[in-house]
Enzyme design. Structure first.
Site, short mmCIF file in Angstrom:
data_model
loop_
_atom_site.label_atom_id
_atom_site.label_comp_id
_atom_site.label_asym_id
_atom_site.label_seq_id
_atom_site.Cartn_x
_atom_site.Cartn_y
_atom_site.Cartn_z
CB THR A 208 6.70 -6.90 -8.67
OG1 THR A 208 5.79 -7.75 -9.17
CG2 THR A 208 7.42 -7.62 -7.51
CG ASP A 209 1.25 -7.97 -9.02
OD1 ASP A 209 2.39 -8.43 -9.39
OD2 ASP A 209 0.06 -8.08 -9.63
CD GLU A 210 5.70 -11.74 -10.93
OE1 GLU A 210 6.58 -12.59 -10.31
OE2 GLU A 210 5.50 -11.49 -12.12
CE1 TYR B 47 11.40 -9.14 -10.72
CE2 TYR B 47 9.10 -9.99 -10.51
CZ TYR B 47 9.98 -8.87 -10.81
OH TYR B 47 9.49 -7.70 -10.90
CE LYS C 266 11.18 -5.38 -7.47
NZ LYS C 266 11.91 -4.25 -8.11
CG ASN D 210 1.71 -8.96 -15.53
OD1 ASN D 210 1.30 -9.31 -14.09
ND2 ASN D 210 2.60 -9.60 -16.23
CE1 TYR E 31 6.54 -20.06 -21.81
CE2 TYR E 31 6.48 -18.68 -19.79
CZ TYR E 31 7.12 -18.91 -20.83
OH TYR E 31 8.39 -18.32 -21.10
NE ARG F 232 7.14 -17.70 -16.05
CZ ARG F 232 7.02 -16.43 -16.27
NH1 ARG F 232 5.92 -15.87 -15.42
NH2 ARG F 232 7.29 -15.79 -17.18
P1 NAD Z 1 13.63 -3.73 -17.13
O1 NAD Z 1 14.04 -5.32 -17.11
O2 NAD Z 1 13.04 -3.47 -18.55
O3 NAD Z 1 14.84 -2.84 -16.90
C1 NAD Z 1 15.56 -2.94 -16.01
C2 NAD Z 1 16.74 -1.79 -15.92
O4 NAD Z 1 17.70 -1.91 -14.97
C3 NAD Z 1 17.62 -2.12 -17.17
O5 NAD Z 1 17.71 -0.82 -18.01
C4 NAD Z 1 18.67 -2.55 -16.84
O6 NAD Z 1 20.00 -2.05 -17.67
C5 NAD Z 1 18.90 -1.92 -15.52
N1 NAD Z 1 19.68 -2.86 -14.43
C6 NAD Z 1 19.71 -4.20 -14.20
N2 NAD Z 1 20.53 -4.40 -13.35
C7 NAD Z 1 21.39 -3.01 -12.96
C8 NAD Z 1 22.14 -2.88 -12.01
N3 NAD Z 1 22.91 -3.87 -11.46
N4 NAD Z 1 22.54 -1.47 -11.96
C9 NAD Z 1 22.06 -0.82 -12.58
N5 NAD Z 1 21.10 -0.84 -13.38
C10 NAD Z 1 20.59 -2.18 -13.54
O7 NAD Z 1 12.56 -4.01 -16.03
P2 NAD Z 1 11.22 -3.14 -15.99
O8 NAD Z 1 9.87 -4.17 -16.70
O9 NAD Z 1 11.45 -1.68 -16.76
O10 NAD Z 1 10.92 -2.99 -14.47
C11 NAD Z 1 11.49 -1.97 -13.78
C12 NAD Z 1 11.17 -2.23 -12.07
O11 NAD Z 1 9.90 -2.30 -12.09
C13 NAD Z 1 11.74 -3.36 -11.81
O12 NAD Z 1 12.08 -3.08 -10.36
C14 NAD Z 1 10.68 -4.29 -11.48
O13 NAD Z 1 10.69 -5.31 -10.52
C15 NAD Z 1 9.41 -3.33 -11.42
N6 NAD Z 1 8.09 -3.77 -11.92
C16 NAD Z 1 7.85 -4.21 -13.17
C17 NAD Z 1 6.82 -4.60 -13.62
C18 NAD Z 1 6.62 -4.85 -15.11
O14 NAD Z 1 5.42 -5.36 -15.47
N7 NAD Z 1 7.33 -4.80 -16.12
C19 NAD Z 1 5.72 -4.66 -12.76
C20 NAD Z 1 5.87 -4.35 -11.51
C21 NAD Z 1 7.15 -3.79 -11.10
O1 DAU Z 2 3.20 -8.62 -11.93
C1 DAU Z 2 4.39 -7.73 -12.30
C2 DAU Z 2 5.44 -8.63 -12.97
O2 DAU Z 2 4.82 -8.86 -14.24
C3 DAU Z 2 6.42 -7.81 -13.00
O3 DAU Z 2 7.13 -7.76 -11.58
C4 DAU Z 2 7.63 -8.54 -13.80
O4 DAU Z 2 8.82 -7.84 -13.91
C5 DAU Z 2 7.13 -8.75 -15.30
O5 DAU Z 2 7.94 -9.34 -16.14
C6 DAU Z 2 5.68 -9.50 -15.23
O6 DAU Z 2 5.92 -10.75 -14.86
P1 DAU Z 2 4.96 -11.89 -15.43
O7 DAU Z 2 5.85 -13.20 -15.27
O8 DAU Z 2 3.63 -12.02 -15.09
O9 DAU Z 2 5.22 -11.64 -17.04
P2 DAU Z 2 5.57 -12.16 -18.27
O10 DAU Z 2 5.22 -11.43 -19.55
O11 DAU Z 2 6.67 -13.13 -18.38
O12 DAU Z 2 4.41 -13.42 -18.46
C7 DAU Z 2 2.90 -13.15 -18.39
C8 DAU Z 2 2.16 -14.57 -18.37
O13 DAU Z 2 2.18 -14.98 -19.51
C9 DAU Z 2 2.49 -15.24 -17.09
O14 DAU Z 2 1.37 -16.17 -16.64
C10 DAU Z 2 3.59 -16.29 -17.94
C11 DAU Z 2 2.98 -16.42 -19.22
N1 DAU Z 2 3.90 -16.49 -20.58
C12 DAU Z 2 4.97 -15.77 -20.51
C13 DAU Z 2 5.61 -15.82 -21.78
C14 DAU Z 2 7.03 -14.96 -22.03
C15 DAU Z 2 3.53 -17.65 -21.52
O15 DAU Z 2 2.61 -18.20 -21.27
N2 DAU Z 2 4.51 -17.68 -22.61
C16 DAU Z 2 5.40 -16.95 -22.81
O16 DAU Z 2 6.41 -17.12 -23.53
#
Ligand code: NAD
Ligand code: DAU
Length: 350
Positions: A131-133, A157, A161, A186, A214, A288
């Site tokens: 992730t970019d975070e 988190y 990562k 994201n 938030y 948050r």
């Molecule tokens: P998600 O939470 O939707 O899915 C995570 C999956 O991992 C689920 O299917 C869960 O069952 C599985 N899992 C969790 N713990 C496990 C374990 N111990 N063993 C096996 N499986 C397990 O997550 P996502 O949003 O699809 O993100 C996937 C990956 O991409 C993560 O590594 C996250 O850090 C990265 N990522 C996500 C975003 C985003 O915006 N969602 C952006 C950049 C990177």
């Molecule tokens: O940047 C990549 C990341 O993006 C991934 O690594 C994470 O797995 C993914 O969850 C996401 O993280 P964020 O914290 O940015 O995503 P989220 O959807 O939780 O929140 C997006 C923005 O919105 C953040 O600034 C928090 C805000 N927010 C979120 C929720 C859930 C609100 O204001 N209200 C809310 O209820």
């Protein structure tokens, strides 16, 4: 037949990646290993579950012996590692779960790969999806994260990562394990668990529930359609340089409050309500903890070296996404557990 182990394939991004790999590469055997936590849902993969080149294994990446067995049973050639705890708010509540899965789980998988491949690394690859975070937060000054930006994570988190990224690089530098890493912004699109901003708010608008923004809503995120992310993963997996890192992002920055207004407008229109009628649901709530102000990622290396760019305009992607959630209320109802709601109430509605 080449065997690719995809971890976390039942989650949001993982399910899109599994679908792409199974359909695009019938010559690969795709093994989806997932623990099926609250975020994992096999219903996300109904359309590929009967394909001959697809296998599902219920497993926990933290279970080192099980990981060794999976490598032995399937003769894994390459790993694309997505399994993780992924929600920042949950990491604030339970940081240990994030260290366990994201750090120790990644380490168990790296060690299983290293022992299984035993120095014979020709044709092998460990691709880590991150992730970019990990880079921390930016000011509103037009700057971007690049691949060499110093790691500076703030949430449990992102700290977990960042740690997993360091372990992946350490396995490359110490043992010669062939690795690649990508750090993405994201994602949004179908099958995202409705704890994340976009699906949560679409669902809440539909049900006339409040939209908890938030803090002041000034925080900025860079949004990318999930299918563009998995296209980038496919490209990096096949053509990226071993040992390299690639940033992936949409050059598409939105202040949360502006994104919420866009979501309200589109969702109202598709529900046949007066456009903007649901604006009254917007509620500013406690911020948050440690909320990163701004993320913006420079993905020009990926564009320059591998020719990737996002395919979808944001407004088009949002319309497609809102439509999908409105058409899949059954999916939303299935994944919205009582536990999740209880947790959410505790965090933000005291
Ligand atoms: P998600 O939470 O939707 O899915 C995570 C999956 O991992 C689920 O299917 C869960 O069952 C599985 N899992 C969790 N713990 C496990 C374990 N111990 N063993 C096996 N499986 C397990 O997550 P996502 O949003 O699809 O993100 C996937 C990956 O991409 C993560 O590594 C996250 O850090 C990265 N990522 C996500 C975003 C985003 O915006 N969602 C952006 C950049 C990177
Ligand atoms: O940047 C990549 C990341 O993006 C991934 O690594 C994470 O797995 C993914 O969850 C996401 O993280 P964020 O914290 O940015 O995503 P989220 O959807 O939780 O929140 C997006 C923005 O919105 C953040 O600034 C928090 C805000 N927010 C979120 C929720 C859930 C609100 O204001 N209200 C809310 O209820």
């Amino acid at each position: 037949m080449k065997t690719i182990l995809i971890t976390g394939g039942a989650g949001f991004i993982g399910s899109h990646l599994v679908r792409l790999m199974v359909n695009k590469y019938p010559g690969y055997r795709v093994v989806n290993l997932d623990k099926l936590t609250y975020a994992g849902n096999l219903a996300n993969l109904k359309d590929v579950e009967d394909k001959p080149n697809y296998r599902f294994v219920k497993g926990d990446i933290c279970d080192f012996e099980q990981m060794r067995q999976v490598f032995a049973d399937y003769g894994v050639d390459a790993v694309i590692h997505l399994a993780a705890e992924s929600h920042v708010d949950r990491s604030i509540k339970d940081p240990f779960a994030f260290a366990r899965t994201n750090v120790m789980g990644t380490l168990a998988l790296l060690q299983a790969a290293r022992l299984a491949w035993d120095g014979r690394f020709e044709g092998k690859l460990f691709y880590h999806v991150s992730t970019d975070e990990v880079y921390g937060a930016l000011e509103n000054d037009g700057s971007f994260f690049v691949e060499t930006t110093r790691y500076n994570p703030h949430s449990p988190y992102s700290a977990s990562k960042a740690s997993s990224d360091h372990f992946v690089r350490a396995y490359h530098d110490t043992y010669g394990l062939p690795v690649k890493i990508s750090n993405c912004s994201n994602n949004y699109g179908p099958y995202q668990f409705p704890e994340k901003l976009i699906p949560l708010f679409i669902n809440n608008i539909r049900h006339n529930k409040s939209l908890p923004v938030y803090g002041t809503g000034e925080n900025v995120r860079d949004w990318l359609y999930v299918e563009d992310h998995v296209r980038a993963i496919d490209l990096i997996f096949h053509q990226g340089k071993v040992g390299d890192t690639y940033n992936i992002g949409g050059f598409n920055e939105w202040r949360n409050i502006d994104l919420v207004r866009l979501l309200v407008g589109v969702t109202d229109r598709l529900l046949g309500r007066a456009e903007g009628a649901s604006s009254c649901l917007i509620t500013f709530v406690r911020d948050r903890a440690g909320h990163d102000l701004r993320y913006a990622i420079d993905s020009s290396k990926l564009h320059r070296e591998l020719g990737w760019s996002p395919s979808l305009q944001f407004e088009e992607g949002i319309e497609k996404t809102v439509r999908w959630y409105l058409d899949h209320q059954d999916w939303l109802d299935n994944v919205t557990s009582g536990d999740y709601l209880k947790y959410y109430e505790e965090m933000y509605h005291k």
